[in-house]
Design an enzyme around this catalytic site. Structure first.
Site, short mmCIF file in Angstrom:
data_model
loop_
_atom_site.label_atom_id
_atom_site.label_comp_id
_atom_site.label_asym_id
_atom_site.label_seq_id
_atom_site.Cartn_x
_atom_site.Cartn_y
_atom_site.Cartn_z
N GLU A 53 -10.52 9.68 -6.14
CA GLU A 53 -11.37 8.42 -6.21
C GLU A 53 -12.20 8.14 -4.92
O GLU A 53 -13.06 7.66 -5.03
CB GLU A 53 -10.45 7.28 -6.69
CG GLU A 53 -9.83 7.60 -8.03
CD GLU A 53 -8.27 8.06 -7.79
OE1 GLU A 53 -7.33 7.76 -8.45
OE2 GLU A 53 -8.28 9.14 -6.87
N CYS A 76 -3.51 5.65 -7.32
CA CYS A 76 -2.47 5.31 -6.98
C CYS A 76 -2.41 4.08 -6.25
O CYS A 76 -3.37 3.46 -6.04
CB CYS A 76 -2.02 6.11 -5.77
SG CYS A 76 -2.93 6.41 -4.36
N ALA A 155 2.39 40.96 -21.59
CA ALA A 155 1.42 41.91 -22.38
C ALA A 155 2.15 42.82 -23.14
O ALA A 155 3.44 43.13 -22.97
CB ALA A 155 0.72 42.59 -21.31
N GLY A 259 10.62 40.94 -17.23
CA GLY A 259 10.68 42.11 -18.41
C GLY A 259 11.51 41.19 -19.80
O GLY A 259 11.80 39.96 -19.48
#
Length: 332
Positions: A53, A76, A155, A259
């Protein structure tokens, strides 16, 4: 107003720029839109620097008077390393403030909104609420639970294997997906692997493929002397205590790249907030290499974790699937 959603979406885009520099503060975007329609942008600076801001107000200067301020998170209203954003907004003569979500931090929660309204400003809350909540989900989780948002990245081949059947192939995925992993590391304050992964692969766990900060490193167990993962936190206690300690140390997001054994321990404890699975364009072909999780695989419908696939994105010849588990177990 008619353009509130449009401007808030632009503020969300601005906030993305702050992710790698603002933590443990929230990554926030702000716009000052003048009565003539000029737009000035601001994003959160490094800790101790200006909030979004303030950056936007400084860019607008005297043109802030009578403007509308858009900010993804409630301003804030307390003094920390910087002064209260609310007082700067009021002093700048802003007439209207549009906020994405209320700040869940105990030091803010609703007080910024109350202060602005008490000063006579028109305050609108909840514009693009879902999009902002998603962008700040790690921050919201940290401030409401005291623990980091846990992201598991793995993956896998098309047939669910996490290592290549060929010993000569170190990676399942291609360069675009591996670069994406380094972006995920830069998004995270800490990264965790098991000692077995350190012994087998000796990973660096850095962000060398992108221009972003490397996370602090955590090893479950003891890392061998001379391993590239040093310096690191070596942990032998329970996972919940680890998350409590990391959260208290300002870790907003933890990336787990361990893992199957490590991931299974987090999954069984119900501590995973998001799975990011990179589905490689290959089939292991009945290989006896491990799958994503370990165990007997004899779970009933009441035992499995169900959830929501929130995005599917191609990276080269690989596919990223983001899955958010639901906290409750399935019922028959």
């Amino acid at each position: 107003m008619e353009h509130d959603e449009q401007y808030m979406r632009r503020a969300i885009d601005v906030a993305r720029r702050a992710r790698w520099r603002s933590r443990p503060n929230p990554w926030v975007g702000a716009l000052v839109v003048t009565s003539e329609g000029e737009v000035f942008e601001g994003a959160t600076s490094e800790p101790g620097g200006a909030h979004a801001e303030i950056t936007a107000l400084q860019a607008a200067g005297d043109k802030s008077s009578g403007s509308t301020l858009y900010c993804t998170l409630e301003p804030c209203n307390h003094t920390g390393r910087t002064g209260p954003c609310t007082e700067a907004i009021i002093a700048a003569g802003v007439s209207r403030v549009v906020i994405g979500i209320e700040d869940p931090d105990d030091k803010v929660r609703g007080s910024g909104i109350a202060r602005l309204r008490a000063a006579g400003l028109d305050v609108i809350i909840g514009v693009e609420h879902s999009a902002v909540t998603h962008q700040l989900r790690a921050y919201v989780h940290h401030r409401t639970t005291g623990r980091p948002f846990v992201v598991v990245k793995m993956a896998t081949t098309i047939d669910g294997r996490v290592t290549s059947p060929s010993p000569s192939e170190r990676w399942l995925t291609g360069v675009p997906a591996r670069t994406r992993v380094h972006e995920l590391r830069a998004d995270s304050d800490a990264i965790l692997v098991g000692a077995g992964t350190v012994r087998a692969d000796d990973p660096e766990l850095t962000t060398r493929l992108v221009d972003g900060p490397s996370p602090r490193r955590v090893v479950l167990g003891t890392a061998p002397a001379g391993a590239k993962v040093h310096p690191c936190l070596e942990w032998s206690g329970d996972l919940e205590s680890l998350l409590d300690q990391l959260g208290a140390d300002g870790v907003v997001q933890l990336l787990v790249e361990g893992g199957p054994t490590v991931v299974t321990s987090f999954e069984h404890a119900g501590l995973i907030d998001e799975f990011i699975v990179h589905l490689a364009g290959l089939v292991a072909g009945g290989s006896d290499t491990p799958s994503m999780l370990v165990g007997s695989g004899d779970a009933t419908a009441n035992d499995v974790h169900r959830g929501d696939i929130t995005s599917v994105t191609p990276f080269g010849n690989d596919l990223e699937i983001i899955f958010t588990p639901r906290r409750e177990r399935a019922t028959t």
